[in-house]
Write a protein that holds these residues in place. Structure first.
Motif, PDB file in Angstrom:
ATOM      1  N   ILE A  97       0.839  -1.203   0.000  1.00  9.70           N
ATOM      2  CA  ILE A  97       0.000   0.000   0.000  1.00  9.70           C
ATOM      3  C   ILE A  97       0.873   1.251   0.000  1.00  9.70           C
ATOM      4  N   GLU A  98       1.877   1.243   0.864  1.00 12.31           N
ATOM      5  CA  GLU A  98       2.718   2.429   1.044  1.00 12.31           C
ATOM      6  C   GLU A  98       3.527   2.765  -0.199  1.00 12.31           C
ATOM      7  N   VAL A  99       3.838   1.757  -1.011  1.00  9.16           N
ATOM      8  CA  VAL A  99       4.662   1.983  -2.197  1.00  9.16           C
ATOM      9  C   VAL A  99       3.982   2.895  -3.213  1.00  9.16           C
ATOM     10  N   LEU A 100       2.670   3.097  -3.075  1.00 12.23           N
ATOM     11  CA  LEU A 100       1.933   3.956  -4.002  1.00 12.23           C
ATOM     12  C   LEU A 100       2.168   5.443  -3.728  1.00 12.23           C
ATOM     13  N   ILE A 101       2.778   5.773  -2.573  1.00 11.27           N
ATOM     14  CA  ILE A 101       2.986   7.160  -2.188  1.00 11.27           C
ATOM     15  C   ILE A 101       4.360   7.635  -2.650  1.00 11.27           C
ATOM     16  N   LEU A 102       4.400   8.738  -3.373  1.00 12.73           N
ATOM     17  CA  LEU A 102       5.654   9.350  -3.827  1.00 12.73           C
ATOM     18  C   LEU A 102       5.998  10.546  -2.954  1.00 12.73           C
ATOM     19  N   VAL A 103       7.264  10.628  -2.534  1.00 12.00           N
ATOM     20  CA  VAL A 103       7.719  11.772  -1.739  1.00 12.00           C
ATOM     21  C   VAL A 103       9.069  12.248  -2.265  1.00 12.00           C
ATOM     22  N   ASP A 104       9.418  13.473  -1.914  1.00 12.44           N
ATOM     23  CA  ASP A 104      10.747  14.016  -2.193  1.00 12.44           C
ATOM     24  C   ASP A 104      11.526  14.044  -0.891  1.00 12.44           C
ATOM     25  N   ALA A 105      12.698  13.396  -0.896  1.00 11.28           N
ATOM     26  CA  ALA A 105      13.528  13.370   0.307  1.00 11.28           C
ATOM     27  C   ALA A 105      14.974  13.094  -0.088  1.00 11.28           C
ATOM     28  N   PHE A 106      15.881  13.747   0.617  1.00 15.20           N
ATOM     29  CA  PHE A 106      17.317  13.584   0.358  1.00 15.20           C
ATOM     30  C   PHE A 106      17.666  13.865  -1.105  1.00 15.20           C
ATOM     31  N   GLY A 107      16.956  14.824  -1.713  1.00 15.55           N
ATOM     32  CA  GLY A 107      17.244  15.224  -3.081  1.00 15.55           C
ATOM     33  C   GLY A 107      16.757  14.275  -4.143  1.00 15.55           C
ATOM     34  N   MET A 108      15.906  13.295  -3.769  1.00 19.22           N
ATOM     35  CA  MET A 108      15.408  12.315  -4.729  1.00 19.22           C
ATOM     36  C   MET A 108      13.902  12.160  -4.584  1.00 19.22           C
ATOM     37  N   GLU A 109      13.232  11.896  -5.709  1.00 22.68           N
ATOM     38  CA  GLU A 109      11.832  11.486  -5.667  1.00 22.68           C
ATOM     39  C   GLU A 109      11.811   9.982  -5.486  1.00 22.68           C
ATOM     40  N   GLN A 110      11.087   9.527  -4.492  1.00 24.63           N
ATOM     41  CA  GLN A 110      11.108   8.105  -4.163  1.00 24.63           C
ATOM     42  C   GLN A 110       9.747   7.657  -3.663  1.00 24.63           C
ATOM     43  N   THR A 111       9.513   6.355  -3.784  1.00 25.69           N
ATOM     44  CA  THR A 111       8.289   5.794  -3.236  1.00 25.69           C
ATOM     45  C   THR A 111       8.521   5.410  -1.784  1.00 25.69           C
ATOM     46  N   LEU A 112       7.462   5.458  -1.006  1.00 20.36           N
ATOM     47  CA  LEU A 112       7.536   4.893   0.331  1.00 20.36           C
ATOM     48  C   LEU A 112       7.438   3.360   0.212  1.00 20.36           C
ATOM     49  N   GLY A 113       7.607   2.677   1.304  1.00 21.94           N
ATOM     50  CA  GLY A 113       7.577   1.223   1.278  1.00 21.94           C
ATOM     51  C   GLY A 113       8.953   0.597   1.253  1.00 21.94           C
ATOM     52  N   ASN A 114       9.988   1.402   0.938  1.00 19.35           N
ATOM     53  CA  ASN A 114      11.337   0.842   0.877  1.00 19.35           C
ATOM     54  C   ASN A 114      11.810   0.326   2.239  1.00 19.35           C
ATOM     55  N   ILE A 115      11.496   1.063   3.293  1.00 19.65           N
ATOM     56  CA  ILE A 115      11.932   0.647   4.626  1.00 19.65           C
ATOM     57  C   ILE A 115      11.203  -0.608   5.065  1.00 19.65           C
ATOM     58  N   LEU A 116       9.890  -0.652   4.822  1.00 21.68           N
ATOM     59  CA  LEU A 116       9.134  -1.853   5.186  1.00 21.68           C
ATOM     60  C   LEU A 116       9.624  -3.064   4.399  1.00 21.68           C
ATOM     61  N   PHE A 117       9.887  -2.860   3.106  1.00 22.76           N
ATOM     62  CA  PHE A 117      10.390  -3.977   2.307  1.00 22.76           C
ATOM     63  C   PHE A 117      11.769  -4.406   2.796  1.00 22.76           C
ATOM     64  N   ALA A 118      12.623  -3.435   3.138  1.00 24.18           N
ATOM     65  CA  ALA A 118      13.951  -3.763   3.645  1.00 24.18           C
ATOM     66  C   ALA A 118      13.863  -4.529   4.967  1.00 24.18           C
ATOM     67  N   SER A 119      12.825  -4.256   5.752  1.00 28.18           N
ATOM     68  CA  SER A 119      12.680  -4.945   7.037  1.00 28.18           C
ATOM     69  C   SER A 119      12.448  -6.441   6.862  1.00 28.18           C
ATOM     70  N   THR A 120      11.907  -6.851   5.707  1.00 25.77           N
ATOM     71  CA  THR A 120      11.717  -8.288   5.476  1.00 25.77           C
ATOM     72  C   THR A 120      13.061  -8.977   5.287  1.00 25.77           C
ATOM     73  N   PHE A 121      14.051  -8.261   4.768  1.00 29.22           N
ATOM     74  CA  PHE A 121      15.409  -8.813   4.673  1.00 29.22           C
ATOM     75  C   PHE A 121      16.043  -8.890   6.060  1.00 29.22           C
ATOM     76  N   LEU A 122      15.748  -7.903   6.908  1.00 31.62           N
ATOM     77  CA  LEU A 122      16.215  -7.961   8.293  1.00 31.62           C
ATOM     78  C   LEU A 122      15.648  -9.185   8.999  1.00 31.62           C
ATOM     79  N   VAL A 123      14.371  -9.468   8.770  1.00 36.08           N
ATOM     80  CA  VAL A 123      13.730 -10.639   9.380  1.00 36.08           C
ATOM     81  C   VAL A 123      14.423 -11.929   8.955  1.00 36.08           C
ATOM     82  N   THR A 124      14.656 -12.101   7.646  1.00 33.99           N
ATOM     83  CA  THR A 124      15.277 -13.348   7.177  1.00 33.99           C
ATOM     84  C   THR A 124      16.724 -13.466   7.648  1.00 33.99           C
ATOM     85  N   ASP A 125      17.430 -12.339   7.758  1.00 37.99           N
ATOM     86  CA  ASP A 125      18.805 -12.397   8.253  1.00 37.99           C
ATOM     87  C   ASP A 125      18.847 -12.779   9.732  1.00 37.99           C
ATOM     88  N   ILE A 126      17.913 -12.243  10.515  1.00 38.28           N
ATOM     89  CA  ILE A 126      17.854 -12.632  11.926  1.00 38.28           C
ATOM     90  C   ILE A 126      17.542 -14.122  12.060  1.00 38.28           C
TER      91      ILE A 126
END
Length: 230
Positions: A42-71
């Protein structure tokens, strides 16, 4: 403001992974995988400007799934990490099917929610299929790479198998996120944009994933410490 919110979001999301593990063990991590895969879609549908880039949200939540598998790879083994991946795939598919079924209903004359929901969930089938396929490939690759790095360091350096956690964590996640960036960008947007544009999108996305990948290393160490205390 967006930059501060993203930093806070990273700390809250990664901290929530640790809290789920501390309170509920492996079950907590499996539950968090379900939460992350649904909300990221759901969150990936939202576009924001941050750190000089236009980006979608959802990147942190998606990255957290890699944290889960690594743990899970670190404290429970490859089989448990693969189980989390399978749960994530199942959750994504079921969520897509259910959310798309909402669009088939004819709303009442007094309904106010159908049009906003239609706007949010009327993603093209191509994007949805690419999202699930790329998730399945990259998560499985991450688990495989984590244990390959672990075997490599044990063979080359021997000694305590707990050493070089930072290497297997970052080595697997950075490679997995590179694979994810390339497959999703070209799979989802090939034919929609010219090649230089696709390359720029991929590069910007990978910069974000580098940051989120490096940031999760302390959380894997903390998770291992929590597991040892248990």
């Amino acid at each position: 403001m967006n930059e501060l919110l993203l930093i806070a979001s990273l700390l809250v999301v990664y901290g929530s992974v640790l809290l789920a593990f501390k309170l509920f063990g492996k079950t907590g991590l499996y539950c968090f995988t379900c939460i992350a895969t649904i909300t990221a879609n759901i969150e990936v549908l939202i576009l924001v400007d941050a750190f000089g880039m236009e980006q979608t949200l959802g990147n942190i939540l998606f990255a957290s799934t890699f944290l889960v598998t690594d743990i899970l790879s670190e404290v429970a083994g490859k089989k448990e990490a693969q189980k989390a991946v399978n749960i994530g795939i199942f959750t994504s598919v079921i969520f897509i099917v259910i959310s798309q079924s909402w669009l088939l209903y004819h709303p009442s004359v007094n309904d106010w929610a159908q049009e906003p929901i239609r706007t949010i969930f009327s993603n093209t089938p191509r994007l949805m299929v690419v999202s699930v396929v790329v998730y399945a490939i990259c998560q499985r690759f991450d688990v495989w790479a984590y244990h390959k790095w672990w075997a490599f360091t044990k063979d080359k350096f021997g000694g305590d198998s707990k050493k070089f956690l930072w290497l297997r964590n970052n080595g697997s996640t950075l490679l997995s996120q590179l694979l994810n960036t390339v497959l999703y960008t070209f799979g989802a947007f090939w034919g929609m944009y010219e090649l230089p544009v696709l390359v720029n999108i991929a590069m910007a996305s990978y910069v974000i994933f580098i940051v989120t990948s490096l940031a999760d290393t302390p959380f894997v160490y903390l998770a291992r410490k929590i597991n040892e205390k248990k």
